[in-house]
Design a protein around this motif. Structure first.
Motif, mmCIF file in Angstrom:
data_model
loop_
_atom_site.group_PDB
_atom_site.id
_atom_site.type_symbol
_atom_site.label_atom_id
_atom_site.label_comp_id
_atom_site.label_asym_id
_atom_site.label_seq_id
_atom_site.Cartn_x
_atom_site.Cartn_y
_atom_site.Cartn_z
ATOM 1 N N VAL A 326 38.715 33.834 25.950
ATOM 2 C CA VAL A 326 39.451 32.591 25.740
ATOM 3 C C VAL A 326 40.956 32.827 25.880
ATOM 4 O O VAL A 326 41.668 32.041 26.525
ATOM 5 C CB VAL A 326 39.134 31.992 24.360
ATOM 6 C CG1 VAL A 326 39.974 30.738 24.116
ATOM 7 C CG2 VAL A 326 37.654 31.654 24.258
ATOM 8 N N CYS A 327 41.432 33.907 25.302
ATOM 9 C CA CYS A 327 42.872 34.195 25.319
ATOM 10 C C CYS A 327 43.386 34.433 26.730
ATOM 11 O O CYS A 327 44.465 33.957 27.107
ATOM 12 C CB CYS A 327 43.157 35.407 24.436
ATOM 13 S SG CYS A 327 44.908 35.814 24.261
ATOM 14 N N GLN A 328 42.614 35.152 27.528
ATOM 15 C CA GLN A 328 43.058 35.536 28.870
ATOM 16 C C GLN A 328 42.479 34.653 29.966
ATOM 17 O O GLN A 328 42.688 34.924 31.150
ATOM 18 C CB GLN A 328 42.712 37.004 29.111
ATOM 19 C CG GLN A 328 43.395 37.952 28.135
ATOM 20 C CD GLN A 328 43.087 39.416 28.404
ATOM 21 O OE1 GLN A 328 42.489 39.769 29.417
ATOM 22 N NE2 GLN A 328 43.511 40.283 27.504
ATOM 23 N N LYS A 329 41.734 33.631 29.596
ATOM 24 C CA LYS A 329 41.126 32.700 30.549
ATOM 25 C C LYS A 329 40.228 33.431 31.545
ATOM 26 O O LYS A 329 40.244 33.163 32.750
ATOM 27 C CB LYS A 329 42.207 31.913 31.301
ATOM 28 C CG LYS A 329 43.133 31.110 30.420
ATOM 29 C CD LYS A 329 42.398 30.011 29.673
ATOM 30 C CE LYS A 329 43.340 29.171 28.833
ATOM 31 N NZ LYS A 329 42.624 28.165 28.023
ATOM 32 N N GLU A 330 39.411 34.340 31.027
ATOM 33 C CA GLU A 330 38.467 35.071 31.877
ATOM 34 C C GLU A 330 37.200 34.255 32.078
ATOM 35 O O GLU A 330 36.653 33.699 31.127
ATOM 36 C CB GLU A 330 38.096 36.413 31.226
ATOM 37 C CG GLU A 330 39.260 37.380 31.049
ATOM 38 C CD GLU A 330 38.842 38.635 30.282
ATOM 39 O OE1 GLU A 330 37.661 38.747 29.900
ATOM 40 O OE2 GLU A 330 39.716 39.491 30.070
ATOM 41 N N ASP A 331 36.722 34.183 33.288
ATOM 42 C CA ASP A 331 35.440 33.543 33.608
ATOM 43 C C ASP A 331 35.440 32.047 33.257
ATOM 44 O O ASP A 331 34.441 31.504 32.800
ATOM 45 C CB ASP A 331 34.277 34.260 32.895
ATOM 46 C CG ASP A 331 32.917 33.881 33.451
ATOM 47 O OD1 ASP A 331 32.849 33.531 34.644
ATOM 48 O OD2 ASP A 331 31.929 33.929 32.690
ATOM 49 N N ASN A 332 36.579 31.399 33.468
ATOM 50 C CA ASN A 332 36.697 29.939 33.312
ATOM 51 C C ASN A 332 36.151 29.423 31.974
ATOM 52 O O ASN A 332 35.248 28.575 31.929
ATOM 53 C CB ASN A 332 35.970 29.229 34.457
ATOM 54 C CG ASN A 332 36.630 29.477 35.798
ATOM 55 O OD1 ASN A 332 37.724 30.021 35.871
ATOM 56 N ND2 ASN A 332 35.976 29.061 36.869
ATOM 57 N N PRO A 333 36.700 29.888 30.861
ATOM 58 C CA PRO A 333 36.171 29.454 29.562
ATOM 59 C C PRO A 333 36.734 28.122 29.108
ATOM 60 O O PRO A 333 37.904 27.787 29.345
ATOM 61 C CB PRO A 333 36.656 30.563 28.631
ATOM 62 C CG PRO A 333 37.996 30.949 29.217
ATOM 63 C CD PRO A 333 37.817 30.828 30.720
#
Length: 341
Positions: A326-333
């Motif tokens: 969520v913090c790094q916007k990994e995998d389109n969260p």
């Protein structure tokens, strides 16, 4: 029991803690799903004003009642439930008017001795526990709290049937505020964000127009061109630099802006536009019981598509990965849920 703790900024661990004691008026809930909220990310970064590491985190929850105190009469063991995660002193003028979110002694999970919801079980006073339909999926039930935020924002905005509304920021809170605005009767809803996948979800939930504002200097004018003029109401669900004045430029004379996002930096404000055009800017914090009841009813109606908001469900053993995602916007969260099933 196992619990997810933010031990220090950017450091999430699963730890063993004692079950919280159960008082006469309290309910113990076996947690099935707990959401990672934007405010939890602020705590993860060490920026939250109240939730400071080390803290058992979480305040969004769906689960099943496994134990009740001797004075509990409204809920029973086996009920599927969610929680309005706040409790007031019960004696101040705000509490007596039902404005628990205004109480100076308001308590919330992750503050003081009240454990957060990211644990195998969670204890809450009966009066903040809401029974869900027995066939409701826990993924949907866990959206009750963030949807209540959106419902409260829409009520603060006073959105009426047929109005034109802009929602700035299409993260989970912005999306659920958008859905609440649609339910209130807004017929033209524009959503902005810097990620196309967020805007795709906004369309699913009822946005009639979307704009990816990344690297755009003139998006405010573009937004007004989309609908043929200014907006009646603007909901701010992102604390980006300059967003207050952008909202002022979007809203019509006499229109209203509601700030939902958490702000950690100072914002400039075009006071001449605010005053000279009699525009209103209103703060928005949490929700009331009325908002939570409305949110639960809306979820039960089936008109909120959880898949448009919930993008990931991870076991509690992968909570650290979820926070990083969520913090790094990994995998389109969007909404990431932590599962204890």
């Amino acid at each position: 029991m196992k619990a997810v703790m933010i031990e220090s900024p950017y450091h999430v661990v699963v730890t063993e803690v004692e079950d919280a004691p159960l008082r006469d008026n309290e309910v113990r809930i076996q947690v099935k799903a707990a959401g990672i909220c934007g405010s939890d990310i602020h705590a993860y970064k060490g920026l939250h004003p109240f939730r400071k590491p080390p803290v058992i985190i979480g305040h969004e929850v769906s689960g099943e009642v496994i134990e009740v105190g001797s004075a509990v009469t409204r809920v029973k063991v086996g009920d599927k439930v969610t929680v309005e995660p706040q409790a007031g002193c019960g004696q101040c003028e705000h509490c007596l008017r039902g404005e628990i979110n205004y109480c100076d002694n308001r308590q919330a999970p992750g503050i003081g001795k009240w454990y957060g919801t990211m644990a195998e079980n969670f204890v809450a006073p009966e009066h903040v526990v809401f029974v869900l339909p027995p066939d409701m999926d826990h993924r949907l039930g866990a959206l009750a709290e963030p949807l209540a935020v959106g419902v409260h924002a829409v009520r603060k905005a006073g959105i009426q049937v047929g109005e034109k509304v802009a929602v700035l920021g299409a993260g989970p809170i912005g999306l659920l505020a958008l859905a609440a605005a649609r339910e209130a009767g807004a017929t033209t809803i524009l959503a902005t964000d810097v990620f196309d996948y967020c805007l795709d979800s906004a369309k699913t939930l009822g946005a009639t127009h979307t704009i990816n504002i990344k690297d755009k200097d003139n998006w405010v004018e573009e937004a007004k061109e989309h609908i043929g003029g200014p907006f009646d109401k603007v909901l701010i669900a992102v604390g980006a630099p300059g967003i207050l004045n952008q909202a002022l430029s979007l809203v019509k004379k006499g229109g209203r802006i509601v700030t939902i996002a958490m702000f950690h930096e100072e914002q400039s404000l075009d006071i001449m536009q605010l005053q000279g055009q009699e525009k209103e800017m209103v703060g928005c914090f949490c929700y009331t019981r009325e908002d939570t009841l409305a949110a639960v009813a809306l979820l039960a109606s089936g008109r909120i598509q959880s898949e448009a908001v919930v993008t990931h469900v991870l076991p509690y053993t992968q909570a650290a990965e979820g926070f990083r995602m969520v913090c790094q916007k990994e995998d389109n969260p969007l909404k990431v849920l932590i599962s204890f099933e």
